[in-house]
Motif scaffolding. Structure first.
Motif, PDB file in Angstrom:
ATOM      1  N   ILE A  19       0.854  -1.177   0.000  1.00 28.19           N
ATOM      2  CA  ILE A  19       0.000   0.000   0.000  1.00 28.19           C
ATOM      3  C   ILE A  19       0.898   1.238   0.000  1.00 28.19           C
ATOM      4  CG2 ILE A  19      -1.706   1.354   1.272  1.00 28.19           C
ATOM      5  CD1 ILE A  19      -2.937  -1.086   0.106  1.00 28.19           C
ATOM      6  N   ILE A  20       0.790   2.043  -1.046  1.00 30.59           N
ATOM      7  CA  ILE A  20       1.600   3.260  -1.151  1.00 30.59           C
ATOM      8  C   ILE A  20       0.880   4.423  -0.500  1.00 30.59           C
ATOM      9  CG2 ILE A  20       2.720   4.872  -2.744  1.00 30.59           C
ATOM     10  CD1 ILE A  20       2.777   2.547  -4.776  1.00 30.59           C
ATOM     11  N   LEU A  21      -0.416   4.514  -0.757  1.00 31.69           N
ATOM     12  CA  LEU A  21      -1.243   5.573  -0.198  1.00 31.69           C
ATOM     13  C   LEU A  21      -2.534   4.981   0.329  1.00 31.69           C
ATOM     14  CD1 LEU A  21      -0.999   8.233  -3.069  1.00 31.69           C
ATOM     15  CD2 LEU A  21       0.307   8.225  -0.944  1.00 31.69           C
ATOM     16  N   ASN A  22      -3.022   5.542   1.412  1.00 28.59           N
ATOM     17  CA  ASN A  22      -4.333   5.172   1.932  1.00 28.59           C
ATOM     18  C   ASN A  22      -5.301   6.326   1.737  1.00 28.59           C
ATOM     19  OD1 ASN A  22      -4.357   2.460   3.216  1.00 28.59           O
ATOM     20  ND2 ASN A  22      -2.655   3.304   4.400  1.00 28.59           N
ATOM     21  N   GLU A  23      -6.524   5.990   1.398  1.00 27.12           N
ATOM     22  CA  GLU A  23      -7.567   7.002   1.303  1.00 27.12           C
ATOM     23  C   GLU A  23      -7.628   7.780   2.614  1.00 27.12           C
ATOM     24  OE1 GLU A  23     -12.414   7.221   0.493  1.00 27.12           O
ATOM     25  OE2 GLU A  23     -11.345   5.309   0.405  1.00 27.12           O
ATOM     26  N   GLY A  24      -7.627   9.103   2.518  1.00 26.46           N
ATOM     27  CA  GLY A  24      -7.671   9.942   3.707  1.00 26.46           C
ATOM     28  C   GLY A  24      -6.312  10.412   4.189  1.00 26.46           C
ATOM     29  N   ASP A  25      -5.221   9.866   3.611  1.00 25.73           N
ATOM     30  CA  ASP A  25      -3.875  10.310   3.989  1.00 25.73           C
ATOM     31  C   ASP A  25      -3.673  11.785   3.648  1.00 25.73           C
ATOM     32  OD1 ASP A  25      -3.166   7.844   4.927  1.00 25.73           O
ATOM     33  OD2 ASP A  25      -1.857   7.322   3.244  1.00 25.73           O
ATOM     34  N   GLU A  26      -2.743  12.416   4.360  1.00 25.29           N
ATOM     35  CA  GLU A  26      -2.366  13.788   4.031  1.00 25.29           C
ATOM     36  C   GLU A  26      -1.663  13.818   2.678  1.00 25.29           C
ATOM     37  OE1 GLU A  26      -3.098  16.592   5.735  1.00 25.29           O
ATOM     38  OE2 GLU A  26      -4.304  15.295   7.026  1.00 25.29           O
ATOM     39  N   THR A  27      -1.800  14.925   1.979  1.00 27.00           N
ATOM     40  CA  THR A  27      -1.244  15.075   0.637  1.00 27.00           C
ATOM     41  C   THR A  27       0.075  15.833   0.699  1.00 27.00           C
ATOM     42  OG1 THR A  27      -3.467  15.142  -0.287  1.00 27.00           O
ATOM     43  CG2 THR A  27      -1.698  16.003  -1.653  1.00 27.00           C
ATOM     44  N   ASP A  28       1.138  15.261   0.085  1.00 29.76           N
ATOM     45  CA  ASP A  28       2.409  15.985   0.083  1.00 29.76           C
ATOM     46  C   ASP A  28       3.246  15.782  -1.179  1.00 29.76           C
ATOM     47  OD1 ASP A  28       3.188  13.397   0.419  1.00 29.76           O
ATOM     48  OD2 ASP A  28       4.209  13.697   2.326  1.00 29.76           O
ATOM     49  N   SER A  29       2.893  14.797  -2.027  1.00 30.37           N
ATOM     50  CA  SER A  29       3.734  14.521  -3.197  1.00 30.37           C
ATOM     51  C   SER A  29       2.907  14.012  -4.370  1.00 30.37           C
ATOM     52  CB  SER A  29       4.795  13.469  -2.862  1.00 30.37           C
ATOM     53  OG  SER A  29       5.641  13.895  -1.818  1.00 30.37           O
ATOM     54  N   LEU A  30       3.490  14.164  -5.557  1.00 28.85           N
ATOM     55  CA  LEU A  30       2.987  13.531  -6.768  1.00 28.85           C
ATOM     56  C   LEU A  30       3.899  12.334  -7.051  1.00 28.85           C
ATOM     57  CD1 LEU A  30       1.230  14.560  -9.669  1.00 28.85           C
ATOM     58  CD2 LEU A  30       3.572  14.169 -10.378  1.00 28.85           C
ATOM     59  N   TYR A  31       3.320  11.229  -7.485  1.00 30.62           N
ATOM     60  CA  TYR A  31       4.080   9.997  -7.717  1.00 30.62           C
ATOM     61  C   TYR A  31       4.122   9.691  -9.212  1.00 30.62           C
ATOM     62  CZ  TYR A  31       3.552   9.053  -2.687  1.00 30.62           C
ATOM     63  OH  TYR A  31       3.591   9.123  -1.314  1.00 30.62           O
ATOM     64  N   VAL A  32       5.320   9.584  -9.767  1.00 25.18           N
ATOM     65  CA  VAL A  32       5.508   9.217 -11.169  1.00 25.18           C
ATOM     66  C   VAL A  32       5.956   7.754 -11.219  1.00 25.18           C
ATOM     67  CG1 VAL A  32       6.757   9.691 -13.304  1.00 25.18           C
ATOM     68  CG2 VAL A  32       6.174  11.572 -11.761  1.00 25.18           C
ATOM     69  N   ILE A  33       5.265   6.947 -12.013  1.00 29.36           N
ATOM     70  CA  ILE A  33       5.589   5.526 -12.116  1.00 29.36           C
ATOM     71  C   ILE A  33       6.711   5.336 -13.130  1.00 29.36           C
ATOM     72  CG2 ILE A  33       4.701   3.210 -12.579  1.00 29.36           C
ATOM     73  CD1 ILE A  33       1.879   4.317 -11.986  1.00 29.36           C
ATOM     74  N   LEU A  34       7.863   4.897 -12.665  1.00 30.84           N
ATOM     75  CA  LEU A  34       9.000   4.630 -13.545  1.00 30.84           C
ATOM     76  C   LEU A  34       8.969   3.199 -14.063  1.00 30.84           C
ATOM     77  CD1 LEU A  34      11.799   6.430 -11.491  1.00 30.84           C
ATOM     78  CD2 LEU A  34      10.391   7.361 -13.343  1.00 30.84           C
ATOM     79  N   SER A  35       8.526   2.265 -13.231  1.00 31.53           N
ATOM     80  CA  SER A  35       8.374   0.866 -13.657  1.00 31.53           C
ATOM     81  C   SER A  35       7.358   0.191 -12.757  1.00 31.53           C
ATOM     82  CB  SER A  35       9.719   0.118 -13.598  1.00 31.53           C
ATOM     83  OG  SER A  35      10.193   0.027 -12.266  1.00 31.53           O
ATOM     84  N   GLY A  36       6.708  -0.858 -13.290  1.00 31.98           N
ATOM     85  CA  GLY A  36       5.699  -1.585 -12.526  1.00 31.98           C
ATOM     86  C   GLY A  36       4.295  -1.039 -12.742  1.00 31.98           C
ATOM     87  N   ARG A  37       3.326  -1.651 -12.072  1.00 28.52           N
ATOM     88  CA  ARG A  37       1.924  -1.239 -12.183  1.00 28.52           C
ATOM     89  C   ARG A  37       1.316  -1.116 -10.797  1.00 28.52           C
ATOM     90  NH1 ARG A  37      -1.725  -4.749 -14.360  1.00 28.52           N
ATOM     91  NH2 ARG A  37      -0.471  -6.433 -13.499  1.00 28.52           N
ATOM     92  N   VAL A  38       0.358  -0.192 -10.667  1.00 27.58           N
ATOM     93  CA  VAL A  38      -0.366   0.003  -9.414  1.00 27.58           C
ATOM     94  C   VAL A  38      -1.860   0.004  -9.688  1.00 27.58           C
ATOM     95  CG1 VAL A  38       1.525   1.409  -8.486  1.00 27.58           C
ATOM     96  CG2 VAL A  38      -0.453   2.541  -9.544  1.00 27.58           C
ATOM     97  N   LYS A  39      -2.633  -0.281  -8.653  1.00 25.15           N
ATOM     98  CA  LYS A  39      -4.080  -0.143  -8.766  1.00 25.15           C
ATOM     99  C   LYS A  39      -4.541   0.974  -7.845  1.00 25.15           C
ATOM    100  CE  LYS A  39      -5.628  -3.501  -5.233  1.00 25.15           C
ATOM    101  NZ  LYS A  39      -6.507  -4.663  -4.984  1.00 25.15           N
ATOM    102  N   VAL A  40      -5.538   1.707  -8.307  1.00 21.96           N
ATOM    103  CA  VAL A  40      -6.165   2.770  -7.530  1.00 21.96           C
ATOM    104  C   VAL A  40      -7.551   2.273  -7.138  1.00 21.96           C
ATOM    105  CG1 VAL A  40      -6.858   5.196  -7.515  1.00 21.96           C
ATOM    106  CG2 VAL A  40      -4.907   4.454  -8.923  1.00 21.96           C
ATOM    107  N   PHE A  41      -7.869   2.321  -5.843  1.00 22.13           N
ATOM    108  CA  PHE A  41      -9.125   1.721  -5.400  1.00 22.13           C
ATOM    109  C   PHE A  41      -9.687   2.431  -4.174  1.00 22.13           C
ATOM    110  CE2 PHE A  41      -5.840  -0.205  -2.865  1.00 22.13           C
ATOM    111  CZ  PHE A  41      -6.418  -0.463  -1.628  1.00 22.13           C
ATOM    112  N   VAL A  42     -10.958   2.165  -3.914  1.00 23.39           N
ATOM    113  CA  VAL A  42     -11.616   2.595  -2.680  1.00 23.39           C
ATOM    114  C   VAL A  42     -12.203   1.354  -2.016  1.00 23.39           C
ATOM    115  CG1 VAL A  42     -12.116   4.945  -3.442  1.00 23.39           C
ATOM    116  CG2 VAL A  42     -13.737   3.121  -3.952  1.00 23.39           C
TER     117      VAL A  42
END
Length: 202
Positions: free
Chosen positions: A34-57
């Motif tokens: 888990i890279i980010l959790n819903e409700g976390d504080e915002t501080d960065s933008l994430y650029v994907i250099l390699s691999g895949r991620v899923k965005v979910f609720v």
């Protein structure tokens, strides 16, 4: 090439992207992290250099709806601009290498590179359209229709046949179609009306 699959910083090379932020950090993450959790504080933008991620609720009972799958050249966390909490969670589907760019550097980039600002606006509009279609599908279509739509979105044409290259479990397919449970999705998938795209041959 669709807006979704364009490089994150149109017109910039990899070294240029790194040079945009002296504070940028490159990190690696194992599969199923888990890279980010819903409700976390915002501080960065994430650029994907390699691999895949899923965005979910997900809800408190653990029911999950997948909003998107992203790969190299894409980015997430653009909500950093309003300084509000994260609106969704992000998890790796495979080992990933990501570049984290602090929000202050993103704001400076928007001011100094209007072409990136326009790219980001188009990206946000595209995601708003996608989410609108997703909500419409969940509200107005049954699981079978959503399953059919998903397979055709994932499929590529190989020698006149539609083939789904991505390997997905029934639970993952249930999450991506908004099925209430894996069993309800299994019933749909077993239907004689099931759509035609096939998994690649071994």
């Amino acid at each position: 090439m669709s807006e979704k699959h364009k490089p994150p910083f149109t017109g910039f090379t990899g070294p240029d992207v790194a040079a945009l932020s002296k504070s940028a950090v490159t990190r690696t993450y194992p599969k199923n992290t888990i890279i980010l959790n819903e409700g976390d504080e915002t501080d960065s933008l994430y650029v994907i250099l390699s691999g895949r991620v899923k965005v979910f609720v997900a809800n408190e009972e653990g029911r999950e709806i997948m909003l998107d799958v992203q790969g190299p050249g894409e980015y997430f966390g653009e909500m950093v601009l309003d300084e509000g909490p994260r609106s969704a969670s992000v998890m790796t589907l495979e080992p990933c290498r990501l570049q984290l760019i602090p929000k202050e550097d993103i704001k400076a980039l928007l001011q100094s590179h209007p072409e990136f600002a326009m790219h980001l606006v188009r990206k946000l509009i595209g995601r708003a359209r996608t989410l609108t279609e997703h909500v419409k599908s969940l509200a107005l279509e049954n699981v079978y229709s959503r399953f059919t739509r998903l397979l055709h979105e994932l499929a590529t044409n190989e020698d006149g046949r539609l083939v789904v290259q991505e390997k997905l479990s029934q639970q993952e397919l249930a999450n991506r179609t908004g099925a209430k449970s894996r069993s309800s999705f299994s019933t749909c998938a077993a239907s004689p009306r099931s759509p035609t795209p096939r998994s690649p041959r071994k």
